[in-house]
Design a protein around this motif. Structure first.
Motif, PDB file in Angstrom:
ATOM      1  N   GLN A   1      -0.195   2.006  -3.969  1.00  9.13           N
ATOM      2  CA  GLN A   1      -0.812   2.744  -2.867  1.00  9.13           C
ATOM      3  C   GLN A   1      -1.167   4.169  -3.278  1.00  9.13           C
ATOM      4  O   GLN A   1      -1.759   4.906  -2.486  1.00  9.13           O
ATOM      5  N   TRP A   2      -0.800   4.552  -4.469  1.00  7.84           N
ATOM      6  CA  TRP A   2      -1.100   5.874  -5.021  1.00  7.84           C
ATOM      7  C   TRP A   2      -1.640   5.656  -6.441  1.00  7.84           C
ATOM      8  O   TRP A   2      -1.019   6.022  -7.415  1.00  7.84           O
ATOM      9  N   PRO A   3      -2.781   4.980  -6.586  1.00  8.41           N
ATOM     10  CA  PRO A   3      -3.226   4.471  -7.884  1.00  8.41           C
ATOM     11  C   PRO A   3      -3.594   5.583  -8.865  1.00  8.41           C
ATOM     12  O   PRO A   3      -4.670   6.186  -8.771  1.00  8.41           O
ATOM     13  N   THR A   4      -2.717   5.821  -9.805  1.00  8.10           N
ATOM     14  CA  THR A   4      -2.944   6.870 -10.789  1.00  8.10           C
ATOM     15  C   THR A   4      -4.229   6.627 -11.565  1.00  8.10           C
ATOM     16  O   THR A   4      -4.928   7.574 -11.939  1.00  8.10           O
ATOM     17  N   TRP A   5      -4.555   5.361 -11.801  1.00  8.95           N
ATOM     18  CA  TRP A   5      -5.748   5.055 -12.601  1.00  8.95           C
ATOM     19  C   TRP A   5      -7.037   5.422 -11.892  1.00  8.95           C
ATOM     20  O   TRP A   5      -8.097   5.508 -12.518  1.00  8.95           O
TER      21      TRP A   5
END
Length: 522
Positions: free
Chosen positions: A79-83
């Protein structure tokens, strides 16, 4: 576990190669959105499968729960997609995959160059994925600027620094030629990031932050409780440091005392490296004389300048472990050199935050019996999964725990080194306060920088670099003191010799602390 690890290595070949698994050192892997989304779905399937599995032994149960904690943390981060948010998701693995093998030199030079040439051919594709995947609606300008600083080091690293590590003229020329298209791809990424406009936040938020503490770290409490623990620890340490400061300069002002101690520092970055090397050897001999741990056969800790690509984003000492799935036990303690563009004043400030009073604590933390000893020791664990997955709440917690251990043993034997030891600890308490406040929207970046430069003995420039790191790496900064306090609690419950406790706990891996307690106490 074997089946899961085979899938995990195939999906993350850079990680597999870094750990020393055979057959993964010629590729960077797939960074496309389709692949990353497929990995997330497969992780969910593994959670369902492992949650239903029965473990035949207590050690098997710990292995299973270790993997589940990793997977649940990874799925929570979806839910916090670093990519989609951070260029470092692409840059750091590429730099690690290309630079680390030449630093460790665990294979013959022709094999290292062959693997590097293959990976260089994949660099344009990885950087193209970065450009395609970054989402301007959620990417943060702060993280993009941080990534831009890394990307600007790419051309020099690939065309000059890494080829310069190759001794054979022909192999060096082959590597330099293969680096040309990759360097051009970095130039293109730099231009792209310079013109990239985005409006997302770097703040994680309390809900996800707390979920990671509970599900990935298995701590049993959330961000608000952790923040309170940090405040209490800071206040307790502040009182102790006021007393020690009177033995340094006759006043209760420990910040002023530390400021005066920081004026006694090495003259140059090269001198700093040499003095750290001497302190590392002294710490090793002290630990051996006190018989505090069992030393692995063949372990060695080299002390080297930090890698060129790491200098824009890491302002503190750090450590590179030997690959735990390989046979080497040689690690590298990296001394925090400044980027080439730093002014003489910026270099002086870096030297001040590595003063002679502070060096003993830092060498203990990074080398003996901190990271180097611990990660060399767990490389001998026969359970492969324990060597693959570890959390900074254990590894950094262990390194801070042994700082206190050596204080108890008399290693910090002057008021100056004792105060610096406590300053290293209060710095970690300040990290808890700031990291939780930043990501739970209770503190601005400017307030965080002021806090770190006034509640810990950091120069303004170093404080700025630290806070920049916290924004990019939520939940990591509190791991040091949080883990140390948990390890101290487990030690109080352990009934046995101190050396046995250290060998058993550290040898169990780098487990989430709840699992570490089970592994040691049953």
């Amino acid at each position: 576990m074997d089946e899961f690890l085979a899938w995990h290595f195939q999906s993350h070949p850079i990680v597999a190669a870094y750990l020393g698994a055979d057959g993964y050192d010629h590729t960077l892997g797939d960074f496309s959105a389709a692949h990353l989304q497929a990995v997330e779905q497969e992780e969910r399937r593994w959670i369902a499968r492992l949650s239903q599995s029965q473990a035949p032994t207590p050690d098997d149960a710990v292995d299973r729960d270790l993997v589940l904690s990793h997977l649940r943390g990874s799925v929570a981060m979806a839910q916090w997609p670093t990519w989609r948010r951070d260029p470092a998701f692409y840059l750091s693995p590429v730099f690690t995959a290309l630079n680390t093998p030449f630093q460790q030199r665990l294979k013959p030079e022709p094999e290292l160059v062959s693997a590097a040439v293959a990976k260089l051919a994949e660099v344009p594709g990885v950087l193209a994925a970065c450009r395609a995947n970054l989402d301007p609606t959620i990417a943060s300008p702060l993280l993009v600027q941080r990534g831009l600083g890394q990307a600007r080091t790419g051309r020099h690293l690939l065309t000059v620094t890494i080829p310069g590590l190759v001794e054979d003229d022909g192999l060096r020329a082959k590597l330099a030629a293969a680096a040309v298209p990759a360097a051009a791809a970095f130039d293109g990424l730099v231009a792209f990031l310079e013109g990239f406009t985005c409006g997302g936040s770097w703040r994680m938020g309390e809900e996800l932050y707390s979920r990671l503490l509970r599900e990935r770290e298995l701590l049993g409490y959330g961000a608000a409780d952790l923040h309170a623990k940090g405040q209490k620890a800071w206040a307790d340490l502040d009182g102790r440091m006021r007393e020690v400061a009177t033995r340094v300069d006759g006043t209760h002002d420990w910040r002023a005392a530390m400021e005066s101690l920081m004026d006694d520092h090495p003259a140059t970055l090269a001198d700093m490296r040499a003095e750290y090397e001497a302190e590392t050897l002294r710490a090793r001999e002290f630990v051996r004389e006190r018989d505090l741990v069992t030393f692995p056969d063949g372990e060695e800790c080299l002390v080297q300048p930090s890698a060129e690509y790491a200098r824009p984003v890491l302002s503190v000492a750090h450590y590179l472990a030997p690959p735990p799935l390989g046979s080497s036990r040689t690690g590298i303690f990296f001394v925090p050199y400044t980027p080439d563009g730093f002014t003489p004043e910026q270099v002086r400030q870096r030297l001040r935050t590595n003063s002679r009073a502070q060096m003993p604590s830092i060498a203990v933390h990074e080398a003996y019996p901190g990271h180097h000893w611990h990660l060399s020791h767990i490389a001998g664990n026969p359970r492969t999964v324990r060597k693959v997955f570890r959390t900074p709440y254990f590894t950094e917690g262990w390194a801070l725990y042994v700082e206190k251990l050596l204080h108890e043993q008399g290693y910090f034997d002057t008021p100056a080194t004792e105060l610096a030891h406590l300053d290293c600890r209060i710095f970690r308490a300040a990290r808890i306060v700031v990291d939780t406040a930043l990501h739970c929207e209770d503190m601005t970046i400017e307030q965080a920088e002021e806090f770190m430069s006034t509640r810990a003995s950091l120069s303004p420039g170093t404080a700025q670099g630290e806070v920049n790191r916290y924004c990019a790496w939520p939940t990591q900064a509190p791991s040091y003191l949080t883990g140390a306090l948990e390890i101290e609690r487990i030690r109080q419950a352990y009934d046995g010799p101190l050396k046995t406790f250290h060998d058993t706990l550290a040898g169990s891996g780098g487990l989430p602390l709840g699992l570490a307690e089970k592994a040691v106490l049953g």
